[in-house]
Design an enzyme around this catalytic site. Structure first.
Site, PDB file in Angstrom:
ATOM      1  N   HIS A  25       0.853  -1.193   0.000  1.00  0.00           N
ATOM      2  CA  HIS A  25       0.000   0.000   0.000  1.00  0.00           C
ATOM      3  C   HIS A  25       0.883   1.235   0.000  1.00  0.00           C
ATOM      4  O   HIS A  25       2.058   1.189   0.385  1.00  0.00           O
ATOM      5  CB  HIS A  25      -0.944   0.013   1.206  1.00  0.00           C
ATOM      6  N   CYS A  26       0.313   2.349  -0.469  1.00  0.00           N
ATOM      7  CA  CYS A  26       0.992   3.644  -0.384  1.00  0.00           C
ATOM      8  C   CYS A  26       0.205   4.515   0.582  1.00  0.00           C
ATOM      9  O   CYS A  26      -0.427   4.010   1.502  1.00  0.00           O
ATOM     10  CB  CYS A  26       1.131   4.270  -1.763  1.00  0.00           C
ATOM     11  N   ALA A  27       0.190   5.823   0.385  1.00  0.00           N
ATOM     12  CA  ALA A  27      -0.456   6.714   1.343  1.00  0.00           C
ATOM     13  C   ALA A  27      -1.972   6.592   1.315  1.00  0.00           C
ATOM     14  O   ALA A  27      -2.640   6.838   2.325  1.00  0.00           O
ATOM     15  CB  ALA A  27      -0.048   8.163   1.068  1.00  0.00           C
TER      16      ALA A  27
END
Length: 462
Positions: A25-27
């Site tokens: 996942h990212c932000a």
């Protein structure tokens, strides 16, 4: 387990855990790599509870969640029965071949998208450390310059140590993440990073290996050298995996790997990577020094689409290199773009009548975007009304023009650029001129975007 139902829906829509190769996942996005993309029901993913949208970039499914993506990621791993950690599910030989086929089928666009995805997977887990380190340095400088703290005080030294830990050891964090992505033991990538930043090697004059001189290069805070080193390590690892007998593989393979990779990195890949990193920073610096009046507003206007394609994460590496070489980074268009999206969402919310729930949701999207996270607003409110993005672009062009003319820069890499991270604009010496310029740019960007969006709504969406 707030996201349990959503996770169950997404897991079914992607064809089950047997179709998943990795989960990261990212932000704001849950990123799922799959073996067979045609087995994914994208419409079903978009309809999942709490999902604000879904896109496919470079063969990777990205589910837009928002700021609570870490919680959604943890719940998804729990529901899918995937071990926590790097999120790697499958270690099959076909994964790299599938990636290569995807890039070949999609041409240059596929290659760029895939590189953007890989960059996000490398840097997003590291970003919190970079943000903390940079903001801690800003706080330390404020205390020293305006609150009477001595630079030799214990408080200042502790705060400076936090900054140094975040940036000096950046090759260690990058090595760990990239080794994990390349499906090696992550600790081997971290070990290579620790070796090149070791005070016995980094920047030391007069070193040699078997009589071959090692260039004196400081590797603290660098990006490209460790990337090249770990990619080379991956190739060496795969060869050794095939030729070393299983009975001695546990200790012989890592030994031979480092004996081969470390000299090659120090003698060739590290120096080449440093030159590449400096060349990249020099190119960006030249661009911002000579044509910033044109480049900054244009990049600010198109930044939402770079985010949509996942290409914005690639700029983190340039920011880090610029900070290491110059002490500042001129890449500030993300800050302008985020504020403009927030203002556009707030303008839209101000025109919604008779639907309190919708009005409240769009308002929250706007506030979130002003704080630096734009995906909820972009996908949840603006994509379906593309005409409103013209208001965003007008504000971005206006704010970007001022930033380009007066040379706005940032002093922290990786922050979600928005009002809550305004400390990134305070100079290391405590000077506030750049910060005040950022305030002016922010005010112009927000005001122009809000007014332009209201005018567009009044004229075209009666």
């Amino acid at each position: 387990m707030k996201y349990e139902k959503m996770s169950q829906s997404i897991l079914a829509a992607v064809g089950g855990v047997e179709n998943i190769t990795s989960v990261t996942h990212c932000a704001t996005r849950l990123r799922i790599d799959v073996k067979k993309l045609d087995a994914v029901d994208l419409d079903a993913v978009k309809k999942a509870q709490y999902a604000l949208g879904a896109v496919v970039n470079g063969g990777q499914l990205q589910v837009i969640i928002g700021p609570n993506v870490t919680e959604a990621y943890n719940d998804f791993l729990e529901v899918a029965g995937i071990d926590f950690g790097a999120g790697v599910v499958a270690d099959d030989e076909g994964t790299i071949a599938d990636m290569a086929a995807s890039m070949k089928n999609n041409g240059a666009v596929g290659l760029v998208e895939r590189l953007g995805n890989i960059t996000a997977q490398i840097f997003m887990p590291i970003v919190p450390a970079l943000i903390v380190g940079g903001l801690i340095l800003a706080i330390k400088n404020l205390l020293v310059n305006y609150c009477g703290f001595s630079t030799d005080s214990g408080t200042a030294q502790v705060l400076l140590a936090i900054f140094d830990a975040a940036f000096t050891f950046l090759p260690v964090w990058i090595g760990y993440q990239l080794a994990s992505i390349l499906k090696m033991q992550p600790i081997m990538g971290a070990l290579l990073g620790a070796i090149i930043v070791s005070p016995s090697i980094s920047g030391v004059e007069g070193l040699d290996f078997l009589g071959m001189p090692i260039p004196a290069i400081g590797y603290g805070g660098t990006v490209v050298p460790i990337v090249l080193g770990v990619v080379f390590m991956s190739a060496v690892d795969r060869v050794l995996q095939k030729i070393i007998p299983d009975v001695v593989k546990l200790f012989i393979k890592p030994l031979l790997t480092m004996f081969i990779v470390v000299p090659v990195t120090l003698l060739a890949l590290g120096p080449v990577g440093s030159m590449m990193g400096y060349a990249l920073s020099d190119a960006v610096t030249w661009l911002m020094q000579h044509v910033a009046v044109i480049a900054t507003p244009i990049f600010a206007a198109i930044n939402p689409y770079l985010v949509m394609l996942g290409l914005d994460k690639a700029f983190i590496a340039i920011e880090v290199n610029s900070l290491a070489q110059l002490g500042y980074a001129p890449i500030i268009f993300g800050f302008i773009s985020n504020l403009c999206i927030g203002a556009t969402c707030l303008a839209l919310a101000s025109t919604i009548k008779g639907d309190a729930a919708r009005k409240g949701m769009v308002t929250s999207f706007g506030i979130t975007a002003l704080c630096g996270v734009t995906e909820p607003g972009f996908y949840g409110a603006l994509v379906e009304r593309p005409r409103l993005l013209l208001g965003t672009a007008i504000g971005a062009l206006s704010g970007g023009l001022i930033a380009g003319i007066f040379g706005l820069v940032e002093y922290v890499a990786g922050a979600c650029p928005g009002l809550l991270s305004a400390l990134i604009f305070i100079a290391p010496d405590g000077g506030m001129g750049n910060f005040f310029l950022a305030c002016v740019v922010a005010a112009v960007s927000i005001t122009v975007s809000f007014i332009a969006t209201r005018v567009i709504i009044a004229k075209f969406e009666k």
